[in-house]
Design an enzyme around this catalytic site. Structure first.
Site, PDB file in Angstrom:
ATOM      1  N   ASP A 156       4.403   0.335  12.031  1.00 58.20           N
ATOM      2  CA  ASP A 156       3.162  -0.326  11.608  1.00 58.20           C
ATOM      3  C   ASP A 156       3.079  -1.767  12.115  1.00 58.20           C
ATOM      4  O   ASP A 156       1.998  -2.365  12.110  1.00 58.20           O
ATOM      5  CB  ASP A 156       3.052  -0.326  10.072  1.00 58.20           C
ATOM      6  CG  ASP A 156       2.877   1.082   9.521  1.00 58.20           C
ATOM      7  OD1 ASP A 156       2.496   1.974  10.293  1.00 58.20           O
ATOM      8  OD2 ASP A 156       3.133   1.283   8.317  1.00 58.20           O
ATOM      9  N   ARG A 192       0.206  14.728  13.116  1.00 58.71           N
ATOM     10  CA  ARG A 192       0.955  14.327  11.906  1.00 58.71           C
ATOM     11  C   ARG A 192       1.177  15.567  11.043  1.00 58.71           C
ATOM     12  O   ARG A 192       0.562  15.721   9.990  1.00 58.71           O
ATOM     13  CB  ARG A 192       0.206  13.219  11.151  1.00 58.71           C
ATOM     14  CG  ARG A 192       0.090  11.951  11.971  1.00 58.71           C
ATOM     15  CD  ARG A 192      -0.648  10.852  11.257  1.00 58.71           C
ATOM     16  NE  ARG A 192       0.155  10.201  10.238  1.00 58.71           N
ATOM     17  CZ  ARG A 192      -0.270   9.158   9.523  1.00 58.71           C
ATOM     18  NH1 ARG A 192      -1.486   8.677   9.713  1.00 58.71           N
ATOM     19  NH2 ARG A 192       0.510   8.606   8.613  1.00 58.71           N
ATOM     20  N   ARG A 219      -8.522  -0.379   4.583  1.00 62.55           N
ATOM     21  CA  ARG A 219      -7.651   0.637   3.977  1.00 62.55           C
ATOM     22  C   ARG A 219      -6.300   0.020   3.616  1.00 62.55           C
ATOM     23  O   ARG A 219      -5.605   0.525   2.734  1.00 62.55           O
ATOM     24  CB  ARG A 219      -7.456   1.811   4.938  1.00 62.55           C
ATOM     25  CG  ARG A 219      -8.732   2.624   5.122  1.00 62.55           C
ATOM     26  CD  ARG A 219      -8.481   3.941   5.826  1.00 62.55           C
ATOM     27  NE  ARG A 219      -7.187   4.436   5.508  1.00 62.55           N
ATOM     28  CZ  ARG A 219      -6.266   4.814   6.407  1.00 62.55           C
ATOM     29  NH1 ARG A 219      -6.549   4.772   7.672  1.00 62.55           N
ATOM     30  NH2 ARG A 219      -5.097   5.237   6.027  1.00 62.55           N
ATOM     31  N   LYS A 245       0.840  -1.215   0.000  1.00 58.60           N
ATOM     32  CA  LYS A 245       0.000   0.000   0.000  1.00 58.60           C
ATOM     33  C   LYS A 245       0.864   1.249   0.000  1.00 58.60           C
ATOM     34  O   LYS A 245       0.603   2.194  -0.749  1.00 58.60           O
ATOM     35  CB  LYS A 245      -0.892  -0.007   1.245  1.00 58.60           C
ATOM     36  CG  LYS A 245      -1.557   1.336   1.541  1.00 58.60           C
ATOM     37  CD  LYS A 245      -2.397   1.297   2.782  1.00 58.60           C
ATOM     38  CE  LYS A 245      -1.682   1.558   4.074  1.00 58.60           C
ATOM     39  NZ  LYS A 245      -1.378   2.962   4.390  1.00 58.60           N
ATOM     40  N   ASN A 246       1.900   1.242   0.837  1.00 59.60           N
ATOM     41  CA  ASN A 246       2.673   2.475   0.999  1.00 59.60           C
ATOM     42  C   ASN A 246       3.636   2.747  -0.157  1.00 59.60           C
ATOM     43  O   ASN A 246       4.339   3.760  -0.165  1.00 59.60           O
ATOM     44  CB  ASN A 246       3.377   2.494   2.365  1.00 59.60           C
ATOM     45  CG  ASN A 246       2.357   2.673   3.482  1.00 59.60           C
ATOM     46  OD1 ASN A 246       1.199   3.023   3.232  1.00 59.60           O
ATOM     47  ND2 ASN A 246       2.772   2.416   4.716  1.00 59.60           N
ATOM     48  N   CYS A 271      -4.934   7.483   9.614  1.00 53.73           N
ATOM     49  CA  CYS A 271      -5.031   6.944  10.973  1.00 53.73           C
ATOM     50  C   CYS A 271      -4.731   8.034  11.990  1.00 53.73           C
ATOM     51  O   CYS A 271      -3.819   8.833  11.794  1.00 53.73           O
ATOM     52  CB  CYS A 271      -4.041   5.790  11.146  1.00 53.73           C
ATOM     53  SG  CYS A 271      -4.507   4.330  10.212  1.00 53.73           S
TER      54      CYS A 271
HETATM   55  C1  EPZ Z   1       4.059   6.698   6.357  1.00 54.07           C
HETATM   56  O1  EPZ Z   1       3.375   7.744   7.035  1.00 54.07           O
HETATM   57  C2  EPZ Z   1       3.052   5.581   6.205  1.00 54.07           C
HETATM   58  N1  EPZ Z   1       1.883   6.074   5.480  1.00 54.07           N
HETATM   59  C3  EPZ Z   1       2.637   5.066   7.565  1.00 54.07           C
HETATM   60  O2  EPZ Z   1       1.828   3.928   7.365  1.00 54.07           O
HETATM   61  C4  EPZ Z   1       3.870   4.644   8.361  1.00 54.07           C
HETATM   62  O3  EPZ Z   1       3.461   4.323   9.674  1.00 54.07           O
HETATM   63  C5  EPZ Z   1       4.887   5.790   8.402  1.00 54.07           C
HETATM   64  O4  EPZ Z   1       5.181   6.232   7.077  1.00 54.07           O
HETATM   65  C6  EPZ Z   1       6.184   5.403   9.080  1.00 54.07           C
HETATM   66  O5  EPZ Z   1       6.748   4.296   8.435  1.00 54.07           O
HETATM   67  C7  EPZ Z   1       1.871   6.144   4.155  1.00 54.07           C
HETATM   68  O6  EPZ Z   1       2.833   5.845   3.484  1.00 54.07           O
HETATM   69  C8  EPZ Z   1       0.609   6.598   3.521  1.00 54.07           C
HETATM   70  P1  EPZ Z   1       6.357   9.926   8.469  1.00 54.07           P
HETATM   71  P2  EPZ Z   1       3.993   9.203   7.085  1.00 54.07           P
HETATM   72  O7  EPZ Z   1       6.245  11.188   7.704  1.00 54.07           O
HETATM   73  O8  EPZ Z   1       4.637   9.497   5.775  1.00 54.07           O
HETATM   74  C9  EPZ Z   1       6.630  13.287  11.903  1.00 54.07           C
HETATM   75  C10 EPZ Z   1      -0.004   2.470   7.759  1.00 54.07           C
HETATM   76  O9  EPZ Z   1      -0.606   1.918   8.716  1.00 54.07           O
HETATM   77  N2  EPZ Z   1       6.581  14.285  10.823  1.00 54.07           N
HETATM   78  O10 EPZ Z   1       7.569   9.094   8.321  1.00 54.07           O
HETATM   79  O11 EPZ Z   1       2.925  10.092   7.579  1.00 54.07           O
HETATM   80  C11 EPZ Z   1       5.294  12.592  12.062  1.00 54.07           C
HETATM   81  O12 EPZ Z   1       4.395  13.353  12.844  1.00 54.07           O
HETATM   82  C12 EPZ Z   1       0.491   3.888   7.877  1.00 54.07           C
HETATM   83  O13 EPZ Z   1       0.163   1.929   6.664  1.00 54.07           O
HETATM   84  C13 EPZ Z   1       6.727  15.626  11.138  1.00 54.07           C
HETATM   85  O14 EPZ Z   1       6.883  16.008  12.296  1.00 54.07           O
HETATM   86  O15 EPZ Z   1       5.086   9.008   8.200  1.00 54.07           O
HETATM   87  C14 EPZ Z   1       5.687  11.287  12.697  1.00 54.07           C
HETATM   88  O16 EPZ Z   1       5.805  11.450  14.084  1.00 54.07           O
HETATM   89  C15 EPZ Z   1       0.108   4.585   9.107  1.00 54.07           C
HETATM   90  N3  EPZ Z   1       6.681  16.537  10.110  1.00 54.07           N
HETATM   91  C16 EPZ Z   1       7.059  11.005  12.105  1.00 54.07           C
HETATM   92  O17 EPZ Z   1       7.514  12.237  11.558  1.00 54.07           O
HETATM   93  C17 EPZ Z   1       6.504  16.166   8.818  1.00 54.07           C
HETATM   94  O18 EPZ Z   1       6.483  17.040   7.946  1.00 54.07           O
HETATM   95  C18 EPZ Z   1       7.079   9.952  11.005  1.00 54.07           C
HETATM   96  O19 EPZ Z   1       6.141  10.285   9.997  1.00 54.07           O
HETATM   97  C19 EPZ Z   1       6.373  14.804   8.510  1.00 54.07           C
HETATM   98  C20 EPZ Z   1       6.404  13.870   9.536  1.00 54.07           C
END
Ligand code: EPZ
Length: 436
Positions: A310, A121, A404, A22-23, A116
């Protein structure tokens, strides 16, 4: 309302091939907006987030059609920069449209992305990187508006933390920018290398994807071509099947998926007492139903190659019945363990405090009706149901969250021998009442 019901007790046997990740699929569908030729993505699962992505592509003027299990996108001449509010709110993956829409339409308007509820986020890193490339950002409380004057320009940008989404956004923005972009402190998840492989097959020039330093030489405003791409297998779905075997007992082989992509999770299962056999592109999990798993574990979910966030709720489901208390800390999301309430309703000694989940272990689980709080938490509650040994049934409500990320989790587990089915309450009952 959708639900999944499971009655534990059956050992699992057989082999299963995870669907496309998915991702990866979500950013790839957004990336097709950068292509002037059709693109084919192979064996894409019909997930709710994929359907939302197709609706989103159509809403901005592009489109994709199913050809069997493959998705074929149609290049669009005219693109609108506006993402409809309902589609933005339906999934986090809507954020992947920021960079392609800015590139194609010259502007992008994105109501804040949903997904989620794992805690705050923010998208500040996405926006800081795009600003460094020359975009103008007007972020209001509920909506982000981006504009560019001329082609985006390459830049040297250090990410404040290795965000998966921000790395993808900036990689997408850099493909058609002018000059070279260097991303430092980039996320290294396999889905990033997969997205880069797709973009390179379309003519982009990306090196280092999958490492902390990614370099992208932009086309200077030209669109990319198309390609046929076989998407990476879903390592989180693979971990779900592995966890199912660990909880229910039996032997499950996950095929067409390198164990390297989920090595930390397989190490955890091995450390818990499962037998893990790793091949080049498949692995097997074996557990004797009569032996107890080992608890007493301290796990930390972290960025790749650490234990994937995840998979943290899945690991928790494995540890519920294990001998000894365990703790899991999630270093990425503040509210990863909303599933603790459901675990407790099934009879487990489980509670979360901030990023920490406490599990008493040795739980004698019983059936109950619980609610999926989010995608992986919902899947973890279904898995917990496999560990209920008294013949009673676990019903997980709000299973739409689970769809999802898994096209048919109940069907997958049933094919491995579990007593598990998906159903629907409310609307079905409502329809019957109307007929009468
Ligand atoms: C991706 O989310 C995945 N989603 C998530 O999968 C996964 O848990 C996550 O990566 C970590 O591997 C999709 O690909 C659609 P991040 P993402 O940006 O991109 C902070 C699932 O169940 N952050 O790496 O949102 C953020 O708040 C899902 O399949 C900032 O502060 O993850 C978090 O604490 C859920 N500022 C951390 O970084 C930003 O601009 C990691 O988020 C961006 C992120």
């Amino acid at each position: 309302m959708e639900y999944i019901e499971v009655t534990g007790g059956n050992p699992l046997r057989g082999s299963i091939r995870p669907a496309a990740a998915k991702n990866s699929v979500l950013p790839l569908l957004a990336a097709t907006l950068l292509c002037a030729q059709p693109c084919t993505l192979r064996r894409v699962p019909l997930l709710r987030d994929v359907q939302t992505s197709l609706d989103l592509l159509r809403a901005v003027g592009s489109g994709a059609a199913w050809a069997g299990q493959d998705l074929v996108t149609q290049p669009a001449r005219q693109i609108s920069g506006r993402v409809p509010t309902a589609l933005a709110g339906a999934m986090r993956g809507s954020v992947f449209y920021l960079a392609p829409l800015l590139t194609r339409a010259g502007w992008a308007e994105l109501p804040l992305p949903g997904g989620c509820r794992l805690g705050p986020r923010p998208i500040d890193i996405h926006l800081a990187g795009l600003t460094a490339m020359g975009a103008q950002v007007c972020a209001a409380a509920e909506c982000v508006v981006l504009r560019r004057h001329g082609v985006l320009r390459g830049t040297d940008f250090a990410l404040r933390l290795p965000s998966v989404g921000a790395t993808l956004t900036l990689m997408l923005a850099a493909c058609c920018a002018a000059g070279v972009t260097t991303l430092r402190g980039a996320a290294c998840e396999p889905e990033i290398a997969d997205t880069a492989a797709f973009l390179n097959a379309c003519g982009a020039k990306i090196t280092g994807a999958g490492t902390p330093v990614v370099c992208i030489r932009g086309t200077g405003g030209e669109l990319l071509d198309g390609c046929v791409h076989t998407v990476l297998p879903d390592r989180i779905a693979a971990a779900t099947y592995a966890a199912a075997a660990a909880i229910a007992g039996g032997r499950v082989t996950v095929t067409q998926c390198s164990p390297v992509w989920l090595a930390a999770f397989l190490d955890f299962l091995q450390g818990s007492g499962c037998e893990v056999a790793r091949g080049e592109n498949e692995f097997s999990i074996t557990r004797d139903q009569d032996t107890k798993l080992r608890g007493g574990q301290e796990l930390v979910a972290a960025a790749y190659p650490g234990l994937a966030t995840d998979t943290a709720p899945l690991a928790a489901a494995v540890l519920l019945g294990a001998e000894g208390a365990s703790r899991i800390y999630d270093g990425l999301f503040q509210n990863r363990f909303a599933c603790a309430q459901g675990f407790a309703a099934l009879g487990a000694d489980a509670h979360s405090e901030g990023r920490l989940l406490y599990l008493g272990g040795s739980a004698k689980l019983h059936g109950a009706t619980v609610t999926a709080p989010d995608l992986r938490g919902g899947a973890a509650l279904v898995l917990a149901g496999l560990g209920v040994g008294d013949g009673s049934c676990v019903r997980v409500l709000d299973a739409g969250h689970i769809r999802r990320g898994y096209a048919d989790l109940a069907g997958d587990l049933r094919r491995l021998g579990a007593d598990c089915r998906a159903g629907r309450t409310g609307t079905e009952a409502g329809r019957q009442t109307k007929k009468l």
